[in-house]
Design a protein around this motif. Structure first.
Motif, PDB file in Angstrom:
ATOM      1  N   SER A   1       6.355  -4.208-102.772  1.00 21.40           N
ATOM      2  CA  SER A   1       7.292  -4.925-103.630  1.00 21.40           C
ATOM      3  C   SER A   1       8.154  -3.929-104.382  1.00 21.40           C
ATOM      4  CB  SER A   1       6.521  -5.789-104.639  1.00 21.40           C
ATOM      5  OG  SER A   1       7.394  -6.325-105.607  1.00 21.40           O
ATOM      6  N   ASP A   2       9.404  -4.334-104.688  1.00 18.03           N
ATOM      7  CA  ASP A   2      10.237  -3.510-105.551  1.00 18.03           C
ATOM      8  C   ASP A   2      10.210  -4.050-106.980  1.00 18.03           C
ATOM      9  OD1 ASP A   2      11.688  -5.810-105.141  1.00 18.03           O
ATOM     10  OD2 ASP A   2      13.614  -4.807-104.861  1.00 18.03           O
ATOM     11  N   ARG A   3       9.233  -4.906-107.287  1.00 18.57           N
ATOM     12  CA  ARG A   3       9.033  -5.430-108.634  1.00 18.57           C
ATOM     13  C   ARG A   3       7.556  -5.289-109.014  1.00 18.57           C
ATOM     14  NH1 ARG A   3      13.624  -4.984-108.620  1.00 18.57           N
ATOM     15  NH2 ARG A   3      15.285  -6.484-109.071  1.00 18.57           N
ATOM     16  N   PRO A   4       7.073  -4.049-109.088  1.00 20.32           N
ATOM     17  CA  PRO A   4       5.649  -3.855-109.399  1.00 20.32           C
ATOM     18  C   PRO A   4       5.281  -4.444-110.757  1.00 20.32           C
ATOM     19  CG  PRO A   4       6.866  -1.789-109.590  1.00 20.32           C
ATOM     20  CD  PRO A   4       7.793  -2.768-108.958  1.00 20.32           C
ATOM     21  N   ARG A   5       4.166  -5.160-110.787  1.00 19.00           N
ATOM     22  CA  ARG A   5       3.740  -5.833-112.013  1.00 19.00           C
ATOM     23  C   ARG A   5       3.293  -4.856-113.090  1.00 19.00           C
ATOM     24  NH1 ARG A   5       1.185  -8.399-107.871  1.00 19.00           N
ATOM     25  NH2 ARG A   5      -0.803  -7.447-108.432  1.00 19.00           N
ATOM     26  N   CYS A   6       2.951  -3.645-112.689  1.00 17.23           N
ATOM     27  CA  CYS A   6       2.373  -2.675-113.624  1.00 17.23           C
ATOM     28  C   CYS A   6       3.413  -1.911-114.433  1.00 17.23           C
ATOM     29  CB  CYS A   6       1.513  -1.675-112.859  1.00 17.23           C
ATOM     30  SG  CYS A   6       2.441  -0.711-111.634  1.00 17.23           S
ATOM     31  N   VAL A   7       4.711  -2.143-114.178  1.00  9.48           N
ATOM     32  CA  VAL A   7       5.778  -1.359-114.816  1.00  9.48           C
ATOM     33  C   VAL A   7       6.518  -2.205-115.841  1.00  9.48           C
ATOM     34  CG1 VAL A   7       7.885  -0.019-114.428  1.00  9.48           C
ATOM     35  CG2 VAL A   7       6.050   0.024-112.735  1.00  9.48           C
ATOM     36  N   SER A   8       6.815  -1.628-116.975  1.00 14.31           N
ATOM     37  CA  SER A   8       7.598  -2.303-118.000  1.00 14.31           C
ATOM     38  C   SER A   8       8.923  -2.781-117.411  1.00 14.31           C
ATOM     39  CB  SER A   8       7.848  -1.352-119.179  1.00 14.31           C
ATOM     40  OG  SER A   8       9.187  -1.038-119.356  1.00 14.31           O
ATOM     41  N   SER A   9       9.375  -3.963-117.806  1.00 14.60           N
ATOM     42  CA  SER A   9      10.611  -4.536-117.268  1.00 14.60           C
ATOM     43  C   SER A   9      11.812  -3.650-117.571  1.00 14.60           C
ATOM     44  CB  SER A   9      10.836  -5.934-117.831  1.00 14.60           C
ATOM     45  OG  SER A   9      10.893  -5.916-119.248  1.00 14.60           O
ATOM     46  N   MET A  10      11.795  -3.006-118.734  1.00 15.01           N
ATOM     47  CA  MET A  10      12.896  -2.122-119.095  1.00 15.01           C
ATOM     48  C   MET A  10      12.910  -0.870-118.230  1.00 15.01           C
ATOM     49  SD  MET A  10      13.503   0.478-122.008  1.00 15.01           S
ATOM     50  CE  MET A  10      13.046   1.546-120.684  1.00 15.01           C
ATOM     51  N   LEU A  11      11.752  -0.259-118.042  1.00 13.87           N
ATOM     52  CA  LEU A  11      11.676   0.925-117.193  1.00 13.87           C
ATOM     53  C   LEU A  11      11.982   0.584-115.740  1.00 13.87           C
ATOM     54  CD1 LEU A  11       8.537   2.772-118.618  1.00 13.87           C
ATOM     55  CD2 LEU A  11      10.934   3.475-118.810  1.00 13.87           C
ATOM     56  N   LEU A  12      11.586  -0.603-115.306  1.00 11.16           N
ATOM     57  CA  LEU A  12      11.878  -1.022-113.940  1.00 11.16           C
ATOM     58  C   LEU A  12      13.381  -1.169-113.731  1.00 11.16           C
ATOM     59  CD1 LEU A  12      10.948  -1.937-111.157  1.00 11.16           C
ATOM     60  CD2 LEU A  12      10.711  -4.257-112.086  1.00 11.16           C
ATOM     61  N   ALA A  13      14.070  -1.765-114.693  1.00  7.53           N
ATOM     62  CA  ALA A  13      15.521  -1.908-114.579  1.00  7.53           C
ATOM     63  C   ALA A  13      16.199  -0.542-114.515  1.00  7.53           C
ATOM     64  CB  ALA A  13      16.059  -2.710-115.767  1.00  7.53           C
ATOM     65  N   SER A  14      15.752   0.371-115.361  1.00  3.94           N
ATOM     66  CA  SER A  14      16.331   1.715-115.384  1.00  3.94           C
ATOM     67  C   SER A  14      16.013   2.473-114.099  1.00  3.94           C
ATOM     68  CB  SER A  14      15.795   2.481-116.596  1.00  3.94           C
ATOM     69  OG  SER A  14      16.391   3.754-116.710  1.00  3.94           O
ATOM     70  N   ALA A  15      14.773   2.369-113.632  1.00  5.73           N
ATOM     71  CA  ALA A  15      14.360   3.070-112.414  1.00  5.73           C
ATOM     72  C   ALA A  15      15.119   2.566-111.196  1.00  5.73           C
ATOM     73  CB  ALA A  15      12.859   2.893-112.200  1.00  5.73           C
ATOM     74  N   THR A  16      15.407   1.265-111.170  1.00  3.35           N
ATOM     75  CA  THR A  16      16.124   0.690-110.044  1.00  3.35           C
ATOM     76  C   THR A  16      17.536   1.249-109.957  1.00  3.35           C
ATOM     77  OG1 THR A  16      14.819  -1.347-110.166  1.00  3.35           O
ATOM     78  CG2 THR A  16      16.922  -1.460-108.995  1.00  3.35           C
TER      79      THR A  16
ATOM     80  N   ALA B   1      15.667  -1.135-101.734  1.00  2.00           N
ATOM     81  CA  ALA B   1      14.346  -1.598-101.324  1.00  2.00           C
ATOM     82  C   ALA B   1      14.267  -1.712 -99.808  1.00  2.00           C
ATOM     83  CB  ALA B   1      14.064  -2.954-101.967  1.00  2.00           C
ATOM     84  N   THR B   2      13.075  -1.559 -99.295  1.00  2.00           N
ATOM     85  CA  THR B   2      12.853  -1.596 -97.842  1.00  2.00           C
ATOM     86  C   THR B   2      11.986  -2.808 -97.481  1.00  2.00           C
ATOM     87  OG1 THR B   2      10.911  -0.167 -98.079  1.00  2.00           O
ATOM     88  CG2 THR B   2      13.028   0.903 -97.635  1.00  2.00           C
ATOM     89  N   PRO B   3      12.154  -3.350 -96.266  1.00  5.88           N
ATOM     90  CA  PRO B   3      11.413  -4.573 -95.898  1.00  5.88           C
ATOM     91  C   PRO B   3       9.926  -4.362 -95.675  1.00  5.88           C
ATOM     92  CG  PRO B   3      12.702  -3.777 -94.041  1.00  5.88           C
ATOM     93  CD  PRO B   3      13.118  -2.955 -95.225  1.00  5.88           C
ATOM     94  N   ASN B   4       9.556  -3.150 -95.278  1.00  6.51           N
ATOM     95  CA  ASN B   4       8.150  -2.874 -94.966  1.00  6.51           C
ATOM     96  C   ASN B   4       7.725  -1.545 -95.584  1.00  6.51           C
ATOM     97  OD1 ASN B   4       7.751  -5.171 -93.045  1.00  6.51           O
ATOM     98  ND2 ASN B   4       9.312  -4.035 -91.887  1.00  6.51           N
ATOM     99  N   ARG B   5       6.456  -1.418 -95.842  1.00  2.18           N
ATOM    100  CA  ARG B   5       5.922  -0.187 -96.411  1.00  2.18           C
ATOM    101  C   ARG B   5       5.868   0.890 -95.336  1.00  2.18           C
ATOM    102  NH1 ARG B   5       0.985  -0.994-100.237  1.00  2.18           N
ATOM    103  NH2 ARG B   5       2.735  -1.412-101.650  1.00  2.18           N
ATOM    104  N   SER B   6       6.467   2.029 -95.634  1.00  2.00           N
ATOM    105  CA  SER B   6       6.455   3.180 -94.730  1.00  2.00           C
ATOM    106  C   SER B   6       6.600   4.423 -95.589  1.00  2.00           C
ATOM    107  CB  SER B   6       7.603   3.079 -93.714  1.00  2.00           C
ATOM    108  OG  SER B   6       8.854   3.238 -94.357  1.00  2.00           O
ATOM    109  N   THR B   7       6.965   5.539 -94.991  1.00  2.00           N
ATOM    110  CA  THR B   7       7.135   6.764 -95.777  1.00  2.00           C
ATOM    111  C   THR B   7       8.514   6.842 -96.416  1.00  2.00           C
ATOM    112  OG1 THR B   7       7.807   7.946 -93.774  1.00  2.00           O
ATOM    113  CG2 THR B   7       5.486   8.095 -94.430  1.00  2.00           C
ATOM    114  N   SER B   8       9.360   5.846 -96.183  1.00  2.00           N
ATOM    115  CA  SER B   8      10.672   5.768 -96.833  1.00  2.00           C
ATOM    116  C   SER B   8      10.724   4.486 -97.652  1.00  2.00           C
ATOM    117  CB  SER B   8      11.799   5.774 -95.800  1.00  2.00           C
ATOM    118  OG  SER B   8      11.842   6.992 -95.091  1.00  2.00           O
ATOM    119  N   MET B   9      10.954   4.618 -98.948  1.00  2.00           N
ATOM    120  CA  MET B   9      10.964   3.446 -99.826  1.00  2.00           C
ATOM    121  C   MET B   9      11.648   3.777-101.138  1.00  2.00           C
ATOM    122  SD  MET B   9       6.952   3.447-100.979  1.00  2.00           S
ATOM    123  CE  MET B   9       6.443   3.586 -99.269  1.00  2.00           C
TER     124      MET B   9
END
Length: 272
Positions: free
Chosen positions: A38-53, A15-23
């Protein structure tokens, strides 16, 4: 808020501290969905978020960029009621793709690998637990036999040192994204997953000990990494394909997860 242009983004490991073209991948999803950085978007399933991370963190940079195509589809998966189906798909993949891929490093475990890869879809934790037992016994026998057939000379490094190096290398694999994807069944699947990991570690250990090693020019970690590299490369691609299926909740074809029927591959490779 400026619209997210996926074509200009470079996905990063962390995760990056600020929004830019690298994230990171989760941060890209948050931007695409119109959420705050945020690296915890509310719109994503918790399971898919864990896998994506895990995927975002473990894949090589070139392959990590392939994950950008999943950003639009991840939006709106939170609360869609399909996480259990996703976790069962990930479990099946771990049993029928991930584990046999590592067992194939040891020629004598070819049939054990084929018994997993050729099996019908694994639909429950109890089925997975039963299926892994025979291959685990075969791996233990191979590990016991390997203790008397180490092909590289005495180096002063203990078997425990080799085990630690193997475990460390396996713990850096992108395929662990599939383990993260079993979040919805983790309470019952954890023990089975541990037994699969034990079988994999022992198989890789046998393969490492059987491979000639010049300890004066190559470190133990390099020796282990070189042996694992082809399988790692294949599983990196396979787990990206799995992730696509997890997002859409799409089971594999009747021929299983592989592009060709595993029985045909086994016959072609002389395993049966």
């Amino acid at each position: 808020m400026e619209a997210c242009d996926l074509g200009t983004i470079t996905l990063t490991r962390k995760a990056t501290p600020n929004r830019s073209t690298s994230m990171s991948l989760p941060e890209a999803v948050a931007w695409f969905a119109g959420e705050g950085h945020s690296d915890r978007p509310r719109c994503v399933s918790s399971m898919l978020l864990a896998s994506a991370t895990v995927l975002s963190d473990r894949l090589p940079d070139r392959k990590r960029q392939r994950l950008k195509r999943f950003v639009p589809a991840l939006v709106g998966t939170a609360g869609d009621g399909r996480d259990r189906e996703r976790s069962l798909l990930a479990m099946d993949w771990l049993v029928r793709v991930h584990t046999p891929a590592w067992l194939r490093l040891v020629p004598s475990l070819g049939l054990a690998a084929a018994s997993l890869a050729e099996h019908e879809p694994v639909l429950g934790v109890s089925d997975a637990a039963e299926l892994i037992e025979a291959p685990l016994v075969a791996v233990r026998r191979a590990a016991l036999a390997a203790r008397t057939r180490v092909s590289w000379p005495e180096t002063g490094i203990s078997s425990a040192d080799v085990s630690v190096a193997v475990s460390r290398a396996l713990s850096a694999q992108a395929a662990d994204a599939a383990v993260a994807a079993t979040l919805d069944i983790s309470e019952s699947f954890l023990a089975v997953c541990g037994r699969m990991r034990l079988a994999i570690e022992q198989a890789v250990l046998v393969a490492v000990c059987a491979r000639p090693w010049n300890s004066r020019s190559v470190s133990l970690d390099e020796h282990v990494s070189t042996l694992m590299a082809p399988t790692t490369e294949q599983l990196d691609d396979a787990v990206i394909d799995l992730f696509a299926r997890l997002v859409d909740v799409t089971p594999p074809s009747d021929h299983g997860w592989l592009s060709t029927h595993p029985a045909e591959s086994a016959r072609r490779d002389g395993l049966v």
